[in-house]
Design a protein around this motif. Structure first.
Motif, PDB file in Angstrom:
ATOM      1  N   GLN A 138      13.896  49.362 105.890  1.00 32.82           N
ATOM      2  CA  GLN A 138      14.427  48.286 105.033  1.00 32.82           C
ATOM      3  C   GLN A 138      15.989  48.217 105.416  1.00 32.82           C
ATOM      4  O   GLN A 138      16.132  47.174 105.405  1.00 32.82           O
ATOM      5  CB  GLN A 138      14.372  48.622 103.591  1.00 32.82           C
TER       6      GLN A 138
ATOM      7  N   ARG B 222      16.063  46.179 108.862  1.00 29.72           N
ATOM      8  CA  ARG B 222      15.586  44.659 108.537  1.00 29.72           C
ATOM      9  C   ARG B 222      17.002  44.005 107.873  1.00 29.72           C
ATOM     10  O   ARG B 222      17.157  43.001 108.501  1.00 29.72           O
ATOM     11  CB  ARG B 222      14.289  44.726 107.673  1.00 29.72           C
ATOM     12  N   VAL B 223      17.578  44.554 107.043  1.00 26.96           N
ATOM     13  CA  VAL B 223      18.647  44.022 106.369  1.00 26.96           C
ATOM     14  C   VAL B 223      19.803  43.736 107.247  1.00 26.96           C
ATOM     15  O   VAL B 223      20.739  42.915 107.527  1.00 26.96           O
ATOM     16  CB  VAL B 223      19.255  44.547 105.135  1.00 26.96           C
TER      17      VAL B 223
ATOM     18  N   SER C 232      19.003  40.984 109.661  1.00 28.15           N
ATOM     19  CA  SER C 232      19.289  39.639 108.968  1.00 28.15           C
ATOM     20  C   SER C 232      20.822  39.500 108.652  1.00 28.15           C
ATOM     21  O   SER C 232      21.156  38.180 108.945  1.00 28.15           O
ATOM     22  CB  SER C 232      18.567  39.896 107.607  1.00 28.15           C
TER      23      SER C 232
ATOM     24  N   THR D 130      15.243  39.238 102.426  1.00 27.18           N
ATOM     25  CA  THR D 130      15.134  40.513 103.309  1.00 27.18           C
ATOM     26  C   THR D 130      15.666  41.646 102.435  1.00 27.18           C
ATOM     27  O   THR D 130      14.855  42.485 102.212  1.00 27.18           O
ATOM     28  CB  THR D 130      15.885  40.537 104.509  1.00 27.18           C
TER      29      THR D 130
ATOM     30  N   ARG E 174      13.241  42.332  99.524  1.00 24.45           N
ATOM     31  CA  ARG E 174      11.894  42.957 100.101  1.00 24.45           C
ATOM     32  C   ARG E 174      10.955  41.856 100.165  1.00 24.45           C
ATOM     33  O   ARG E 174       9.603  42.235 100.172  1.00 24.45           O
ATOM     34  CB  ARG E 174      11.525  44.236  99.273  1.00 24.45           C
TER      35      ARG E 174
ATOM     36  N   ILE F  46      10.782  39.571 102.361  1.00 26.54           N
ATOM     37  CA  ILE F  46      10.483  39.795 103.896  1.00 26.54           C
ATOM     38  C   ILE F  46      10.515  40.976 104.422  1.00 26.54           C
ATOM     39  O   ILE F  46      11.487  41.830 104.104  1.00 26.54           O
ATOM     40  CB  ILE F  46      11.640  38.889 104.625  1.00 26.54           C
ATOM     41  N   SER F  47       9.232  41.686 104.638  1.00 26.74           N
ATOM     42  CA  SER F  47       8.853  42.929 104.750  1.00 26.74           C
ATOM     43  C   SER F  47       8.668  43.332 106.301  1.00 26.74           C
ATOM     44  O   SER F  47       8.424  44.502 106.349  1.00 26.74           O
ATOM     45  CB  SER F  47       8.111  43.492 103.896  1.00 26.74           C
TER      46      SER F  47
ATOM     47  N   VAL G 277      11.993  38.550 110.233  1.00 27.46           N
ATOM     48  CA  VAL G 277      13.387  38.517 110.054  1.00 27.46           C
ATOM     49  C   VAL G 277      13.881  37.877 111.443  1.00 27.46           C
ATOM     50  O   VAL G 277      14.627  36.708 111.398  1.00 27.46           O
ATOM     51  CB  VAL G 277      14.176  39.650 109.642  1.00 27.46           C
TER      52      VAL G 277
END
Length: 168
Positions: free
Chosen positions: A9, A12-13, A16, A85, A88, A90-91, A96
């Protein structure tokens, strides 16, 4: 599997946010191109104040609000990707990356729409063509084209690898 297959997670953040920063830089660069660099290149030897005075004499102007509105759309969309994102919605890392690249690809038409009326105002006031006089507009198109290439590669890579990233 690399980044696309085993993302966390937080990664991904981070990706982004990096995408958002790239989109914000693109928007700032586009706004400077439209508002400063292109007018100065289109009317060589004149200052920005002289250019705006010339525009005003011919009842023309370059709308700061319109340029900032058009050029900020991508940044707003990038912020939405960050928010989705972080929440969550967009997982998947791949999603992303695809979304941020797609927004960057759309920067080219946004730049065109944002710069069109400014270019026409310069053309009408100074009896020149309405195109880009500064080379930096081409760089924006190049960045969007490169993002399109990257987007296609991300989409094709998954299709050929046969690897389906795990949802995390």
């Amino acid at each position: 599997m690399g980044i696309m297959g085993s993302s966390t997670q937080s990664s991904r953040v981070i990706v982004s946010i990096v995408g958002l920063l790239g989109l914000a830089a693109y928007a700032l660069f586009a706004a400077l191109q439209i508002l400063v660099w292109n007018p100065l290149a289109a009317v060589p030897g004149a200052t920005l104040d002289e250019i705006h005075e010339g525009l005003a004499r011919h009842n023309e102007s370059i709308s700061l609000a319109a340029v900032l509105t058009w050029s900020s759309i991508g940044t707003v969309l990038g912020a939405v990707v960050v928010l989705l994102t972080a929440r969550r919605v967009i997982s998947r890392m791949r999603t992303v990356v695809i979304l941020q690249l797609l927004i960057l690809v759309l920067g080219a038409p946004m730049y065109f729409f944002a710069s069109f009326s400014a270019g026409m105002a310069l053309a009408d006031a100074f009896f020149i063509s309405g195109g880009d006089y500064s080379p930096w507009g081409r760089l924006l198109y190049l960045v969007s084209g490169t993002a399109l290439t990257g987007l296609l590669m991300v989409m094709i890579f998954r299709g050929k690898s046969g690897v389906h990233p795990a949802r995390t």
